[in-house]
Design a protein around this motif. Sequence first.
Motif, PDB file in Angstrom:
ATOM      1  N   ALA A 162     -15.650  28.311  26.916  1.00 39.00           N
ATOM      2  CA  ALA A 162     -15.518  28.295  25.455  1.00 39.00           C
ATOM      3  C   ALA A 162     -16.559  27.341  24.875  1.00 39.00           C
ATOM      4  N   VAL A 163     -17.291  27.809  23.886  1.00 43.79           N
ATOM      5  CA  VAL A 163     -18.235  26.936  23.186  1.00 43.79           C
ATOM      6  C   VAL A 163     -17.716  26.741  21.765  1.00 43.79           C
ATOM      7  N   VAL A 164     -17.438  25.497  21.417  1.00 38.84           N
ATOM      8  CA  VAL A 164     -16.974  25.148  20.071  1.00 38.84           C
ATOM      9  C   VAL A 164     -18.153  24.533  19.337  1.00 38.84           C
ATOM     10  N   ILE A 165     -18.539  25.140  18.213  1.00 38.66           N
ATOM     11  CA  ILE A 165     -19.652  24.586  17.438  1.00 38.66           C
ATOM     12  C   ILE A 165     -19.060  23.833  16.265  1.00 38.66           C
ATOM     13  N   GLY A 166     -19.246  22.522  16.259  1.00 40.01           N
ATOM     14  CA  GLY A 166     -18.631  21.634  15.263  1.00 40.01           C
ATOM     15  C   GLY A 166     -17.720  20.645  15.970  1.00 40.01           C
ATOM     16  N   ARG A 167     -17.760  19.390  15.517  1.00 39.26           N
ATOM     17  CA  ARG A 167     -16.975  18.347  16.204  1.00 39.26           C
ATOM     18  C   ARG A 167     -16.210  17.470  15.216  1.00 39.26           C
ATOM     19  N   SER A 168     -15.810  18.043  14.071  1.00 42.67           N
ATOM     20  CA  SER A 168     -15.051  17.228  13.118  1.00 42.67           C
ATOM     21  C   SER A 168     -13.675  16.916  13.699  1.00 42.67           C
ATOM     22  N   ALA A 169     -13.068  15.843  13.152  1.00 44.27           N
ATOM     23  CA  ALA A 169     -11.764  15.395  13.664  1.00 44.27           C
ATOM     24  C   ALA A 169     -10.646  16.357  13.313  1.00 44.27           C
ATOM     25  N   ILE A 170     -10.858  17.235  12.308  1.00 47.71           N
ATOM     26  CA  ILE A 170      -9.769  18.134  11.908  1.00 47.71           C
ATOM     27  C   ILE A 170      -9.918  19.563  12.417  1.00 47.71           C
ATOM     28  N   VAL A 171     -11.127  19.951  12.827  1.00 41.30           N
ATOM     29  CA  VAL A 171     -11.292  21.339  13.296  1.00 41.30           C
ATOM     30  C   VAL A 171     -11.911  21.382  14.708  1.00 41.30           C
ATOM     31  N   GLY A 172     -13.195  21.069  14.814  1.00 44.37           N
ATOM     32  CA  GLY A 172     -13.897  21.300  16.073  1.00 44.37           C
ATOM     33  C   GLY A 172     -13.343  20.526  17.258  1.00 44.37           C
ATOM     34  N   ARG A 173     -13.209  19.209  17.083  1.00 44.16           N
ATOM     35  CA  ARG A 173     -12.794  18.371  18.225  1.00 44.16           C
ATOM     36  C   ARG A 173     -11.381  18.703  18.708  1.00 44.16           C
ATOM     37  N   LEU A 178      -7.547  21.512  22.531  1.00 45.65           N
ATOM     38  CA  LEU A 178      -6.491  22.520  22.731  1.00 45.65           C
ATOM     39  C   LEU A 178      -6.945  23.581  23.740  1.00 45.65           C
ATOM     40  N   LEU A 179      -8.213  23.955  23.678  1.00 43.86           N
ATOM     41  CA  LEU A 179      -8.737  24.928  24.649  1.00 43.86           C
ATOM     42  C   LEU A 179      -8.770  24.331  26.051  1.00 43.86           C
ATOM     43  N   LEU A 180      -9.131  23.061  26.114  1.00 44.24           N
ATOM     44  CA  LEU A 180      -9.153  22.366  27.407  1.00 44.24           C
ATOM     45  C   LEU A 180      -7.751  22.326  28.015  1.00 44.24           C
ATOM     46  N   HIS A 181      -6.747  22.077  27.178  1.00 40.90           N
ATOM     47  CA  HIS A 181      -5.366  22.052  27.670  1.00 40.90           C
ATOM     48  C   HIS A 181      -4.938  23.421  28.212  1.00 40.90           C
ATOM     49  N   GLU A 182      -5.602  24.473  27.726  1.00 45.45           N
ATOM     50  CA  GLU A 182      -5.304  25.829  28.233  1.00 45.45           C
ATOM     51  C   GLU A 182      -6.243  26.202  29.379  1.00 45.45           C
ATOM     52  N   HIS A 183      -6.939  25.205  29.915  1.00 46.25           N
ATOM     53  CA  HIS A 183      -7.771  25.368  31.121  1.00 46.25           C
ATOM     54  C   HIS A 183      -9.057  26.145  30.894  1.00 46.25           C
ATOM     55  N   ALA A 184      -9.541  26.185  29.647  1.00 41.85           N
ATOM     56  CA  ALA A 184     -10.893  26.709  29.430  1.00 41.85           C
ATOM     57  C   ALA A 184     -11.888  25.633  29.858  1.00 41.85           C
ATOM     58  N   THR A 185     -13.086  26.063  30.201  1.00 42.67           N
ATOM     59  CA  THR A 185     -14.197  25.115  30.403  1.00 42.67           C
ATOM     60  C   THR A 185     -14.869  25.011  29.047  1.00 42.67           C
ATOM     61  N   VAL A 186     -14.886  23.812  28.485  1.00 46.03           N
ATOM     62  CA  VAL A 186     -15.243  23.694  27.069  1.00 46.03           C
ATOM     63  C   VAL A 186     -16.560  22.942  26.869  1.00 46.03           C
ATOM     64  N   THR A 187     -17.405  23.534  26.056  1.00 46.92           N
ATOM     65  CA  THR A 187     -18.635  22.861  25.611  1.00 46.92           C
ATOM     66  C   THR A 187     -18.513  22.647  24.108  1.00 46.92           C
ATOM     67  N   ARG A 192     -26.882  18.095  16.772  1.00 49.96           N
ATOM     68  CA  ARG A 192     -27.953  17.571  17.643  1.00 49.96           C
ATOM     69  C   ARG A 192     -28.105  18.395  18.929  1.00 49.96           C
ATOM     70  N   THR A 193     -27.369  19.474  19.051  1.00 47.82           N
ATOM     71  CA  THR A 193     -27.502  20.339  20.236  1.00 47.82           C
ATOM     72  C   THR A 193     -28.872  21.011  20.177  1.00 47.82           C
ATOM     73  N   PRO A 194     -29.721  20.819  21.211  1.00 48.17           N
ATOM     74  CA  PRO A 194     -31.110  21.265  21.086  1.00 48.17           C
ATOM     75  C   PRO A 194     -31.285  22.786  21.020  1.00 48.17           C
ATOM     76  N   ASP A 195     -30.589  23.543  21.863  1.00 53.41           N
ATOM     77  CA  ASP A 195     -30.784  24.999  21.855  1.00 53.41           C
ATOM     78  C   ASP A 195     -29.428  25.670  21.662  1.00 53.41           C
ATOM     79  N   LEU A 196     -29.035  25.744  20.392  1.00 52.48           N
ATOM     80  CA  LEU A 196     -27.701  26.284  20.081  1.00 52.48           C
ATOM     81  C   LEU A 196     -27.559  27.720  20.590  1.00 52.48           C
ATOM     82  N   ALA A 197     -28.612  28.520  20.416  1.00 50.13           N
ATOM     83  CA  ALA A 197     -28.541  29.935  20.806  1.00 50.13           C
ATOM     84  C   ALA A 197     -28.235  30.067  22.298  1.00 50.13           C
ATOM     85  N   ALA A 198     -28.927  29.308  23.130  1.00 50.37           N
ATOM     86  CA  ALA A 198     -28.710  29.396  24.586  1.00 50.37           C
ATOM     87  C   ALA A 198     -27.307  28.935  24.945  1.00 50.37           C
TER      88      ALA A 198
END
Length: 280
Positions: A162-173, A178-187, A192-198
């Motif tokens: 799972a790739v989550v784009i955004g790291r705010s305290a109310i949505v992204g983070r 929550l995805l990690l707790h469901e055993h997804a591998t989370v990025t 500042r992510t250099p190559d968002l598309a990749a």
Amino acid sequence: MPPIILDGRSVAKQIRAELRERISMLSSERAHAPTLGVLQVAGDAASDRYVRAIRKMCEEAGAGFVGTILAANASQSQIEEATAALSARPDVDGVLLQMPLPVGIDSAAVITYIDPRKDVDGVTPQSAGLLMLGQPGLRPNTPAGGMELLRRYQVALKGIHAVVIGRSAIVGRPMALLLLHEHATVTIAHSRTPDLAATVRSADLVVAAVGRPGIITADMLKPGAVVVDFGINVLADGSMVGDVAVEAAEVAGAITPVPGGTGPMTNAMLLQNLVRAAGG
Ligand code: NDP
């Protein structure tokens, strides 16, 4: 093949109907119906609209609603005192501090005056700590709504990337946790992510929580990827779009529409947190 539409509007309606029954039971068992207290500082039209919608939702579900509106020039200590007073009311089970607060007000300081047991927006440091620890608690409504939508559509999360784009305290983070707790591998990707598309291209599940129309384009998606779009962007013509370009739907395996995807789920989760805070 057209993507599965993760229809937040209809799922939220179903959840509200389920909660209505639980609220009815709780109301007959307790001295009062589960009651939401909303504290608002005057002067923000969007907040007025949102609070009206929340009030209507509470009324339709049989829940109580108590609104406190402070003057637009309320001071830090006045807002803190009103938050503490609303939290202390025995007839109020859940407290929502309507954001944004006026410029110059320290929101984080005000939040500490919410009783964590009544934190139906999942914004207190206690709620955030419980989420981080993976312990039961009141979760922030927007990411909780995204997770519930995935659950109801039986999207498998274990082991996926799972790739989550955004790291705010109310949505992204919180969504990433929550995805990690469901055993997804989370990025978690951010400005500042250099190559968002990749980064996005490697995802089985893409969660957009940025606030930029069309930042996620069709060519960035792995074919068949599941897409959860939290973005709410109002264009110059008044229309509302998400962070994911409309053409991306042609590549996705499942996608939340905007509007009608994650937005309605957020309010349904607020009602669910209220029921939980009231002991249901
Ligand atoms: P914030 O502005 O707090 O956070 C946005 C995030 O996006 C930041 O982490 C930021 O990175 C990242 N970002 C900004 N530009 C880029 C970029 N070019 N590439 C990658 N990442 C980028 O917004 P919120 O989290 O509060 O809200 C996100 C969206 O969700 C908004 O559209 C908002 O309206 C919507 N929303 C929807 C709700 C719903 O019910 N569906 C409820 C609440 C919000 P950095 O941290 O590096 O600055």
